[in-house]
Design an enzyme around this catalytic site. Structure first.
Site, short mmCIF file in Angstrom:
data_model
loop_
_atom_site.label_atom_id
_atom_site.label_comp_id
_atom_site.label_asym_id
_atom_site.label_seq_id
_atom_site.Cartn_x
_atom_site.Cartn_y
_atom_site.Cartn_z
N GLN A 199 0.86 -1.18 0.00
CA GLN A 199 0.00 0.00 0.00
C GLN A 199 0.91 1.24 0.00
OE1 GLN A 199 -3.76 -0.63 0.11
NE2 GLN A 199 -2.55 -2.28 -0.79
N ALA A 240 -11.99 2.32 3.65
CA ALA A 240 -10.96 1.47 3.04
C ALA A 240 -10.07 2.27 2.08
CB ALA A 240 -11.61 0.29 2.33
N HIS A 241 -9.08 1.58 1.51
CA HIS A 241 -8.08 2.26 0.69
C HIS A 241 -8.68 2.84 -0.58
CE1 HIS A 241 -6.93 -1.88 -1.31
NE2 HIS A 241 -8.22 -1.63 -1.35
N ASN A 242 -8.14 4.02 -0.93
CA ASN A 242 -8.48 4.73 -2.16
C ASN A 242 -9.93 5.22 -2.22
OD1 ASN A 242 -6.31 2.40 -3.30
ND2 ASN A 242 -5.92 4.53 -3.87
N SER A 260 -11.95 2.04 -3.01
CA SER A 260 -12.13 2.77 -4.27
C SER A 260 -13.55 3.26 -4.52
CB SER A 260 -11.65 1.93 -5.46
OG SER A 260 -10.26 1.64 -5.34
#
Length: 341
Positions: A199, A240-242, A260
């Protein structure tokens, strides 16, 4: 420490609120109308609470013009009584930051940058390459990992952790136990086993955001995870990520947003709602509590999913019928076809 105290006339003048009643009433606190005392201020936002205003012992109340004639207390008039109450209530819980400078028990990397007007409290850690700007406050036991920025007048409460590559704008408030910049849940399945995907992005938090206790915001896989200005997260929210969250959006407790996803501006996400990854939600969307968002939303409005609570026996019968819906739909389609001339 002396408790705050204000004359009603002073409050009216400070917040530009028309006053109906005695300006010399001393206000020593705020309280719900039903239990407010003669030296306390309440507010009315709903017709459902008119009876509480009528019987209230409050020294004063904040109301709209329409409710001036209700009850016996003095009145401050506001277009939005709740917003006016919030501003006044803040006067009765003033913030007193700790002494400027670095507490002797704090651990600061040699190449970290600490502004002289910042407050670094007991047992805090600031790692290599990080920067703490003017007026920022790390209350106690705050861990700022490498390559982070804590903007001016941010306030990080006990046990907040910025893992790495976290950028906070100005006046960000982070409540106890929150973790920003931890690894996103990036995995690839290869030859029968999981392979961790590095990450490499960060987290960017805009000005005036608020992050609730024990909430988590993962750093991006390549690009950053972004919260625009004035985003508000309740306790136990997972981002969460992005993920990208637009300005002025508020998300209630225990909600989760998968990787995302893109949420627009001025959205309201109810408690325990789930938003799947890689979908887009446009501006000014409301998601009610415990809803599952499984596809993109292109039009503003209020959206819900899930089955409301009902008696267990009735729920069990309905659950059986839900399983029969597909067959029932097929039978109806066949009957319609057969009935055609």
């Amino acid at each position: 420490m002396t408790s705050p105290s204000w004359l009603l006339g002073e409050l009216a003048q400070r917040f530009a609120l028309p006053l109906h009643g005695d300006p010399s009433i001393r206000i020593n606190g705020v309280a719900p109308l039903a239990r407010a005392r003669a030296d306390e201020l309440g507010f009315l936002t709903s017709k459902r609470h008119l009876s509480a205003l009528e019987s209230s012992q409050a020294g004063a109340a904040i109301v709209t013009e329409a409710h001036l004639g209700t009850g016996h207390s003095a009145k401050l008039v506001a277009h939005d009584p709740m917003a006016a109450f919030a501003r006044i209530a803040a006067l009765f819980e003033p913030h007193h930051p700790g002494p400027r400078g670095v507490h002797p028990s704090a651990v600061i990397a040699a190449d970290a940058s600490i502004h002289p007007d910042a407050v670094i409290g007991p047992f805090c850690v600031v790692e290599s390459g990080s920067r703490i700007d003017a007026g920022a406050e790390l209350v106690s036991q705050v861990h700022v990992g490498p390559d982070c920025v804590v903007g001016a007048h941010c306030r990080l409460l006990p046990r907040v952790t910025l893992v790495t590559r976290v950028r906070l704008g100005q006046r960000v408030l982070i409540h106890p136990g929150a973790v920003l910049g931890s690894d996103g849940f990036g995995l690839a399945f290869d030859q029968g086993a999981w392979l961790k995907v590095p990450q490499l992005g960060g987290v960017v938090i805009g000005d005036d955001c608020e992050i609730g206790s024990n909430s988590t915001i993962d750093r991006g896989a390549l690009d950053d995870t972004v919260l625009e200005q004035d985003v508000r997260l309740d306790n136990l929210v997972h981002i969460a990520h992005n993920v990208h969250i637009g300005a002025h959006t508020a998300i209630a407790g225990c909600a989760a947003v998968a990787g995302s996803a893109h949420i627009g501006r001025y959205c309201l996400i109810g408690g325990a709602a789930g938003i799947l990854g890689h979908i887009e939600i446009t501006d000014r969307v409301t998601i009610t509590a415990m809803s599952l968002v499984s596809h993109s939303i292109r039009e503003p409005g209020e959206y819900s999913s899930g089955t409301p609570l009902e008696q267990n026996r009735r729920w069990r019968r309905n659950a059986v019928r839900i399983k029969q819906l597909d067959e029932l739909a097929r039978r109806v389609a066949r009957l319609e076809t057969e009935s055609k001339p």
